[in-house]
Write a protein that holds these residues in place. Sequence first.
Motif, PDB file in Angstrom:
ATOM      1  N   GLY A 496     -81.913  41.513 -81.763  1.00  0.00           N
ATOM      2  CA  GLY A 496     -82.631  40.918 -80.984  1.00  0.00           C
ATOM      3  C   GLY A 496     -82.070  39.450 -80.574  1.00  0.00           C
ATOM      4  O   GLY A 496     -82.306  38.866 -79.280  1.00  0.00           O
ATOM      5  N   GLN A 497     -81.650  38.743 -81.359  1.00  0.00           N
ATOM      6  CA  GLN A 497     -81.226  37.391 -81.255  1.00  0.00           C
ATOM      7  C   GLN A 497     -80.029  37.295 -80.045  1.00  0.00           C
ATOM      8  O   GLN A 497     -79.979  36.381 -79.368  1.00  0.00           O
ATOM      9  CB  GLN A 497     -80.925  36.644 -82.588  1.00  0.00           C
ATOM     10  N   GLU A 498     -79.112  38.012 -80.495  1.00  0.00           N
ATOM     11  CA  GLU A 498     -77.954  38.378 -79.790  1.00  0.00           C
ATOM     12  C   GLU A 498     -78.516  38.525 -78.374  1.00  0.00           C
ATOM     13  O   GLU A 498     -77.858  37.938 -76.979  1.00  0.00           O
ATOM     14  CB  GLU A 498     -76.917  39.106 -79.913  1.00  0.00           C
ATOM     15  N   MET A 499     -79.205  39.414 -77.801  1.00  0.00           N
ATOM     16  CA  MET A 499     -79.850  39.773 -76.579  1.00  0.00           C
ATOM     17  C   MET A 499     -80.730  38.699 -76.110  1.00  0.00           C
ATOM     18  O   MET A 499     -80.522  38.316 -74.893  1.00  0.00           O
ATOM     19  CB  MET A 499     -80.642  41.082 -76.703  1.00  0.00           C
ATOM     20  N   TYR A 500     -81.390  38.035 -76.993  1.00  0.00           N
ATOM     21  CA  TYR A 500     -82.074  36.866 -76.492  1.00  0.00           C
ATOM     22  C   TYR A 500     -81.178  35.642 -76.117  1.00  0.00           C
ATOM     23  O   TYR A 500     -81.606  34.948 -74.877  1.00  0.00           O
ATOM     24  CB  TYR A 500     -82.809  36.282 -77.860  1.00  0.00           C
ATOM     25  N   LYS A 501     -80.090  35.505 -76.779  1.00  0.00           N
ATOM     26  CA  LYS A 501     -79.172  34.266 -76.480  1.00  0.00           C
ATOM     27  C   LYS A 501     -78.413  34.743 -75.224  1.00  0.00           C
ATOM     28  O   LYS A 501     -78.054  33.944 -74.247  1.00  0.00           O
ATOM     29  CB  LYS A 501     -78.371  34.137 -77.437  1.00  0.00           C
ATOM     30  N   LEU A 502     -78.138  36.024 -75.108  1.00  0.00           N
ATOM     31  CA  LEU A 502     -77.486  36.271 -73.781  1.00  0.00           C
ATOM     32  C   LEU A 502     -78.482  36.081 -72.464  1.00  0.00           C
ATOM     33  O   LEU A 502     -77.797  35.738 -71.443  1.00  0.00           O
ATOM     34  CB  LEU A 502     -76.966  37.906 -73.711  1.00  0.00           C
ATOM     35  N   THR A 503     -79.559  36.476 -72.514  1.00  0.00           N
ATOM     36  CA  THR A 503     -80.544  36.132 -71.449  1.00  0.00           C
ATOM     37  C   THR A 503     -80.859  34.822 -71.375  1.00  0.00           C
ATOM     38  O   THR A 503     -80.953  34.213 -69.924  1.00  0.00           O
ATOM     39  CB  THR A 503     -81.898  36.918 -72.015  1.00  0.00           C
ATOM     40  N   LEU A 504     -80.932  33.934 -72.137  1.00  0.00           N
ATOM     41  CA  LEU A 504     -81.150  32.553 -72.023  1.00  0.00           C
ATOM     42  C   LEU A 504     -79.904  31.911 -71.634  1.00  0.00           C
ATOM     43  O   LEU A 504     -80.172  31.096 -70.510  1.00  0.00           O
ATOM     44  CB  LEU A 504     -81.488  31.864 -73.482  1.00  0.00           C
ATOM     45  N   PHE A 505     -78.738  32.219 -72.032  1.00  0.00           N
ATOM     46  CA  PHE A 505     -77.575  31.558 -71.604  1.00  0.00           C
ATOM     47  C   PHE A 505     -77.226  31.866 -70.042  1.00  0.00           C
ATOM     48  O   PHE A 505     -76.689  31.035 -69.277  1.00  0.00           O
ATOM     49  CB  PHE A 505     -76.348  32.130 -72.563  1.00  0.00           C
ATOM     50  N   ASP A 506     -77.594  33.156 -69.547  1.00  0.00           N
ATOM     51  CA  ASP A 506     -77.292  33.623 -68.402  1.00  0.00           C
ATOM     52  C   ASP A 506     -78.227  32.765 -67.523  1.00  0.00           C
ATOM     53  O   ASP A 506     -77.766  32.233 -66.310  1.00  0.00           O
ATOM     54  CB  ASP A 506     -77.666  35.177 -68.157  1.00  0.00           C
ATOM     55  N   LEU A 507     -79.331  32.546 -67.692  1.00  0.00           N
ATOM     56  CA  LEU A 507     -80.441  31.443 -66.951  1.00  0.00           C
ATOM     57  C   LEU A 507     -79.729  30.105 -66.955  1.00  0.00           C
ATOM     58  O   LEU A 507     -79.749  29.287 -65.795  1.00  0.00           O
ATOM     59  CB  LEU A 507     -81.694  31.464 -67.537  1.00  0.00           C
ATOM     60  N   LEU A 508     -79.288  29.426 -68.332  1.00  0.00           N
ATOM     61  CA  LEU A 508     -78.768  28.081 -67.954  1.00  0.00           C
ATOM     62  C   LEU A 508     -77.498  27.945 -67.321  1.00  0.00           C
ATOM     63  O   LEU A 508     -77.233  27.089 -66.325  1.00  0.00           O
ATOM     64  CB  LEU A 508     -78.481  27.755 -69.703  1.00  0.00           C
ATOM     65  N   ILE A 509     -76.722  29.263 -67.422  1.00  0.00           N
ATOM     66  CA  ILE A 509     -75.551  29.105 -66.471  1.00  0.00           C
ATOM     67  C   ILE A 509     -75.818  28.997 -65.132  1.00  0.00           C
ATOM     68  O   ILE A 509     -75.262  28.175 -64.161  1.00  0.00           O
ATOM     69  CB  ILE A 509     -74.625  30.202 -66.746  1.00  0.00           C
ATOM     70  N   ASN A 510     -76.738  29.705 -64.382  1.00  0.00           N
ATOM     71  CA  ASN A 510     -77.322  29.949 -63.195  1.00  0.00           C
ATOM     72  C   ASN A 510     -77.984  28.566 -62.739  1.00  0.00           C
ATOM     73  O   ASN A 510     -77.358  27.791 -61.543  1.00  0.00           O
ATOM     74  CB  ASN A 510     -78.073  30.999 -62.836  1.00  0.00           C
ATOM     75  N   ILE A 511     -78.776  27.970 -63.434  1.00  0.00           N
ATOM     76  CA  ILE A 511     -79.238  26.663 -63.209  1.00  0.00           C
ATOM     77  C   ILE A 511     -78.016  25.562 -63.100  1.00  0.00           C
ATOM     78  O   ILE A 511     -77.956  24.517 -62.217  1.00  0.00           O
ATOM     79  CB  ILE A 511     -80.354  26.033 -64.215  1.00  0.00           C
ATOM     80  N   ALA A 512     -77.069  25.404 -64.069  1.00  0.00           N
ATOM     81  CA  ALA A 512     -76.108  24.571 -64.085  1.00  0.00           C
ATOM     82  C   ALA A 512     -74.957  24.738 -62.864  1.00  0.00           C
ATOM     83  O   ALA A 512     -74.640  23.623 -62.591  1.00  0.00           O
ATOM     84  CB  ALA A 512     -75.293  24.767 -65.443  1.00  0.00           C
ATOM     85  N   VAL A 513     -74.647  26.026 -62.614  1.00  0.00           N
ATOM     86  CA  VAL A 513     -73.891  26.085 -61.491  1.00  0.00           C
ATOM     87  C   VAL A 513     -74.529  25.406 -60.007  1.00  0.00           C
ATOM     88  O   VAL A 513     -73.934  25.128 -59.393  1.00  0.00           O
ATOM     89  CB  VAL A 513     -73.562  27.607 -61.238  1.00  0.00           C
ATOM     90  N   LEU A 514     -75.813  25.714 -59.981  1.00  0.00           N
ATOM     91  CA  LEU A 514     -76.581  25.211 -58.871  1.00  0.00           C
ATOM     92  C   LEU A 514     -76.430  23.973 -58.850  1.00  0.00           C
ATOM     93  O   LEU A 514     -76.251  23.328 -57.819  1.00  0.00           O
ATOM     94  CB  LEU A 514     -78.360  25.753 -58.943  1.00  0.00           C
ATOM     95  N   VAL A 515     -76.650  23.134 -60.012  1.00  0.00           N
ATOM     96  CA  VAL A 515     -76.917  21.715 -59.902  1.00  0.00           C
ATOM     97  C   VAL A 515     -75.425  21.174 -60.075  1.00  0.00           C
ATOM     98  O   VAL A 515     -75.294  20.217 -59.311  1.00  0.00           O
ATOM     99  CB  VAL A 515     -77.640  21.068 -61.246  1.00  0.00           C
ATOM    100  N   LEU A 516     -74.499  21.628 -60.716  1.00  0.00           N
ATOM    101  CA  LEU A 516     -73.243  21.094 -60.860  1.00  0.00           C
ATOM    102  C   LEU A 516     -72.215  21.330 -60.012  1.00  0.00           C
ATOM    103  O   LEU A 516     -71.183  20.826 -60.045  1.00  0.00           O
ATOM    104  CB  LEU A 516     -72.896  21.056 -62.427  1.00  0.00           C
ATOM    105  N   VAL A 517     -72.177  22.588 -59.532  1.00  0.00           N
ATOM    106  CA  VAL A 517     -71.039  23.186 -58.598  1.00  0.00           C
ATOM    107  C   VAL A 517     -71.675  23.225 -57.077  1.00  0.00           C
ATOM    108  O   VAL A 517     -71.000  22.981 -56.370  1.00  0.00           O
ATOM    109  CB  VAL A 517     -70.497  24.450 -59.141  1.00  0.00           C
ATOM    110  N   GLU A 518     -72.632  23.984 -56.584  1.00  0.00           N
ATOM    111  CA  GLU A 518     -72.849  24.197 -55.677  1.00  0.00           C
ATOM    112  C   GLU A 518     -73.204  23.278 -54.609  1.00  0.00           C
ATOM    113  O   GLU A 518     -73.217  22.931 -53.595  1.00  0.00           O
ATOM    114  CB  GLU A 518     -74.137  25.546 -55.576  1.00  0.00           C
ATOM    115  N   PHE A 519     -74.515  22.222 -55.297  1.00  0.00           N
ATOM    116  CA  PHE A 519     -74.879  21.104 -54.663  1.00  0.00           C
ATOM    117  C   PHE A 519     -73.663  19.959 -54.249  1.00  0.00           C
ATOM    118  O   PHE A 519     -73.618  19.706 -53.257  1.00  0.00           O
ATOM    119  CB  PHE A 519     -76.094  20.475 -55.185  1.00  0.00           C
TER     120      PHE A 519
END
Length: 735
Positions: A496-519
């Motif tokens: 369950g922790q592995e799936m939790y980390k995958l879900t959370l990391f996917d969200l953090l990556i999407n936000i980071a790509v928006l702020v640090l790459v796309e803008f």
Amino acid sequence: MDSEIQRQGSRNGYHGDQQSLRSRQVSSRVSNQNYPQFNWSSTPAEDDVEGSSEMPRDLRSSPLHMALKRAVRQVQQMQVPVVSSRESWKRNKAKSLRKLKDNTREFLYLFALWSKSLQKIGGNFGGGVQSFFLFLRFLVVLNFVSFLLIAGFVLIPSIVFRSVGTGLVNSTGPEECMEYDPNPQGLVLFYNYFLDLLSGTGFMEYSYMFYGYYNNTMVDDTNFSYNIPLAYLFTAVFYFAFCLIFIIARMGTAARVAVATGGSAVGNYSMIVFTSWDYGCLGDRATKLKQKNIHYRLQVRGDLSYLAGWRTLRKKWWRFLIRVTCFQMNLSPTSFLFLCQVDLEEEMIKKRAASLTTNQKVVLYALRVFMCLVAFGLIIGAFYGIFLATEFSQEKSGKEGILGLIFEYLPSIVITAGNFLVPLMCDQIALIERYAPSTTVIVALLRAVFLRLVSLGVLLFTLWRQITCDGNTESAECKLCEYNYNFYPCWETRVGQEMYKLTLFDLLINIAVLVLVEFPRRMVVDNWSNKLAQWVGRQEFVVSSNVLGLVYGQTVVWTGALFCPLLPLINTVKFIILFYCKRITLFNNCRPALKTFRSTTSTFFFLVVLLFGWSLATVVMVYSLAEIRPSMGCGPFRFFPNMWSIVPRSFSSLSETTEEFLFFIGSQAFSIPLFVLFCVVMCYFIALASVYGKSVALLRAQLKLEGRDKQFLVKQIEKLSRQLQIPQHTAGAGQ
């Protein structure tokens, strides 16, 4: 004269397999019998009564032009129906029910999630991009309802009955396997709470978030009893069944739309030009949205083959159509011709492929086989990297601090990097393979789907190897507890922790790509005028990769829902945040794509891929329930040989009649006839869909024949006008 006209028609492009206009008159009369007819003697009340038993045939839904509809309405108003009181009551009831249904639909539309935003997205970026956001909204609703199901049957009863329940069975296993205490001892630094929140350890591990915190308790009273382990198991099973029903129901709706619109042939050019404009649009905003929507419908339409090249555009008739289109869409003729060029690209590639020699075809197929092997080599290399990263991460799981957090997230980092880099290289390989544009998109999508779903399977396989000692429970590490207790005292929580980390990391990556790459990319492209910035340009919103990201995230949630019951709630919040992030980047950072998805076919394709993810998660759940020994120190199944064994043990406490009935439902005498009935129903619906598809194809063929009749008549009028020396403007008016 008839034979001469037929010979002239064959010279103008009508070959022997195409009948002349006169020779098709008999078939036209027969086919006209299938045209929609309106009963002039019927009254509106009669139409309403018929609508209660058959499809409503009121004037608004009848395929008649406006003048004829006015005439029908006048005739109906002049008729005075003589009906009985019972028939009058039926008519009033039908009207009231229809009005109630319409009012209810309008009321529910007010509470629809993101309705205005979706309308704006569809108007500015087309139905293909809108279908992605509709799919995202569907997943938000699915996860939230799933959380309500889990909270109502597992979470809330566990909180309420935690202190009053009693254990189901006493422990008889080894004492070493019973020890499990994840709570940290002594003083804990503040930043450790932040690290625990990211990794799911510490205070997060021993909470209602994960499997290990739930007890094997049962509340038994004279008037009420509740079995927490049984509720936990059945809720997980019903959760998967509910998601399957929800997906299939939505797939049925999407399939009906695809069949009704003819699949990939989504309306021809004339239909879009003459019938797509909504004259009820009021205001500048609605008008501009409609113009942009028609622009995208023409852009993704692939039925321009009957234009027969650019020479046809010189004809006056097509020039008139182009002027009408450009006026409706507020486009210049040059922009419209560019759209036509994009649509004709695939036809040119197909013609070029058909003209290849045998040696050229052999070379082309050899190139495709070689590049396909290269692509699969990259995918297998990504799988091996995930395997090594997972093993290394589990070995270093005892580390603390920032370094330990990096080790914890190492599998997530490798999976995310592989899902980003390998599809980019596979896209370039697909271009080298020289497929048609539509085939190129399909091949790239299939490779990306295979990569994302199997990468998750590789992670789970690596965890299974370490938990079960490569499936050998008689080895030294697994002999005592039947699982590797030293590394995994509560292996369900670790998964369950592995799936939790995958879900959370996917969200953090999407936000980071928006702020640090796309803008930053948008700011550089808009403010710098050098060639490199202009060559890079603004990014396109690629529907396929974004949808695969959603499917991957939902598959992770399904896989971890048994071991992390609150994961659907986390995914609901994640998808809500993703909706606003994607909406911001769509309107501020993206340019319209040159080639977008069709909304009719893409919706069904998204759900099919989602069904593949559900199948993978179901296999993991079934294997975990039936085969692997549950942890002895945590969870509601700690004293059972496997999770499913609680079901027959719970049935033994029921009455004899109920027990026999339940065992009959699970026996072959009930399941085999049920399976046969299910197959019969499936065959019926498949045959029905096939019949509907053939009907749509026949109607489209009939429309094409009628269009060719009109083209034939126009050509004959032009020829007769030249022979009789009629002035050109008169012939043009006749056209």
